[in-house]
Structure formats: C-alpha cells, structure tokens
Scaffold this motif. Sequence first.
Motif, short mmCIF file in Angstrom:
data_model
loop_
_atom_site.label_atom_id
_atom_site.label_comp_id
_atom_site.label_asym_id
_atom_site.label_seq_id
_atom_site.Cartn_x
_atom_site.Cartn_y
_atom_site.Cartn_z
N GLY A 15 54.40 86.66 82.34
CA GLY A 15 53.39 87.59 82.83
C GLY A 15 51.99 87.02 82.77
O GLY A 15 51.12 87.39 83.57
N GLY A 16 51.75 86.10 81.83
CA GLY A 16 50.43 85.47 81.76
C GLY A 16 50.14 84.64 83.00
O GLY A 16 49.01 84.63 83.49
N CYS A 17 51.17 83.95 83.47
CA CYS A 17 51.01 83.18 84.70
C CYS A 17 50.72 84.11 85.87
O CYS A 17 49.88 83.84 86.72
CB CYS A 17 52.27 82.39 85.00
SG CYS A 17 52.71 81.17 83.76
N GLU A 18 51.46 85.23 85.92
CA GLU A 18 51.24 86.18 87.01
C GLU A 18 49.80 86.67 86.99
O GLU A 18 49.13 86.75 88.03
CB GLU A 18 52.18 87.39 86.86
CG GLU A 18 53.64 87.02 87.00
CD GLU A 18 54.57 88.15 86.59
OE1 GLU A 18 54.07 89.21 86.11
OE2 GLU A 18 55.80 87.99 86.74
N ASN A 19 49.30 86.99 85.79
CA ASN A 19 47.93 87.49 85.69
C ASN A 19 46.92 86.42 86.06
O ASN A 19 45.89 86.73 86.68
CB ASN A 19 47.65 88.01 84.28
CG ASN A 19 48.34 89.33 84.03
OD1 ASN A 19 48.56 90.10 84.96
ND2 ASN A 19 48.69 89.59 82.78
N ALA A 20 47.18 85.17 85.70
CA ALA A 20 46.25 84.09 86.06
C ALA A 20 46.17 83.95 87.57
O ALA A 20 45.07 83.79 88.14
CB ALA A 20 46.72 82.77 85.43
N VAL A 21 47.32 84.02 88.24
CA VAL A 21 47.31 83.92 89.70
C VAL A 21 46.58 85.12 90.31
O VAL A 21 45.75 84.97 91.21
CB VAL A 21 48.76 83.83 90.24
CG1 VAL A 21 48.80 84.01 91.75
CG2 VAL A 21 49.37 82.49 89.85
N LYS A 22 46.86 86.30 89.78
CA LYS A 22 46.21 87.50 90.33
C LYS A 22 44.70 87.42 90.16
O LYS A 22 43.94 87.68 91.10
CB LYS A 22 46.72 88.76 89.60
CG LYS A 22 48.11 89.19 90.00
CD LYS A 22 48.41 90.55 89.39
CE LYS A 22 49.79 90.58 88.80
NZ LYS A 22 50.09 91.81 88.06
N ARG A 23 44.26 87.06 88.94
CA ARG A 23 42.81 86.99 88.69
C ARG A 23 42.14 85.98 89.62
O ARG A 23 41.06 86.25 90.15
CB ARG A 23 42.54 86.57 87.24
CG ARG A 23 42.43 87.71 86.27
CD ARG A 23 41.72 87.26 84.98
NE ARG A 23 42.27 86.03 84.44
CZ ARG A 23 43.31 85.97 83.61
NH1 ARG A 23 43.89 87.08 83.21
NH2 ARG A 23 43.75 84.82 83.18
N THR A 24 42.78 84.84 89.78
CA THR A 24 42.18 83.78 90.60
C THR A 24 42.09 84.21 92.06
O THR A 24 41.06 84.00 92.72
CB THR A 24 43.02 82.50 90.47
OG1 THR A 24 42.94 82.07 89.12
CG2 THR A 24 42.51 81.40 91.38
N LEU A 25 43.14 84.83 92.57
CA LEU A 25 43.09 85.24 93.98
C LEU A 25 42.09 86.37 94.19
O LEU A 25 41.39 86.42 95.21
CB LEU A 25 44.49 85.67 94.47
CG LEU A 25 45.52 84.56 94.58
CD1 LEU A 25 46.79 85.10 95.21
CD2 LEU A 25 45.01 83.38 95.38
#
Length: 71
Positions: A15-25
């Motif tokens: 989920g941390g990876c998912e959040n990193a991608v979401k935040r960046t986009l």
Amino acid sequence: MSETVKMTVTGMTCGGCENAVKRTLMKLDGVETVSASHSENAVTAVYDSSRVTPDAMKRAIEALGYSAAGG
Ligand SMILES: [Cu+2]
C-alpha cells in the motif's frame, strides 16, 4: 475534457507503493483522481487531456522506480 487511462505498473509491492504513485500523480497539473492496486499491477487516472498526458504520468511513475506501460 476528462479522460481515463489505465496503466500497467509493475514494481509496486504494498500500500505504501500505491500511495507513493498516487501522491506523485496527483502533483501533476491536470490529474484529477488516481487509483492504484499493487496486487493487480494497475493504476487508473482521470485527467484533463488539455493539461497532462499519459506519457507524462508514466514518466513520473518511472522516476519513482516502477515501470509503467499502456494507456
Ligand atoms: Cu511498497
């Protein structure tokens, strides 16, 4: 106008990876909503096609260290 793109993103493991991608986009001007699933290797974004492109989103994801294709 708003369009939807579904990208195949590999390398996300939690989920941390998912959040990193979401935040960046979400930081990209023109990106409206993002959902990410590491279990499905999928990232879906709704975006304003006059302000941002799927290619720019894929570059931003790859800058994080994941690989992105499709869209
Ligand atoms: Cu992770």
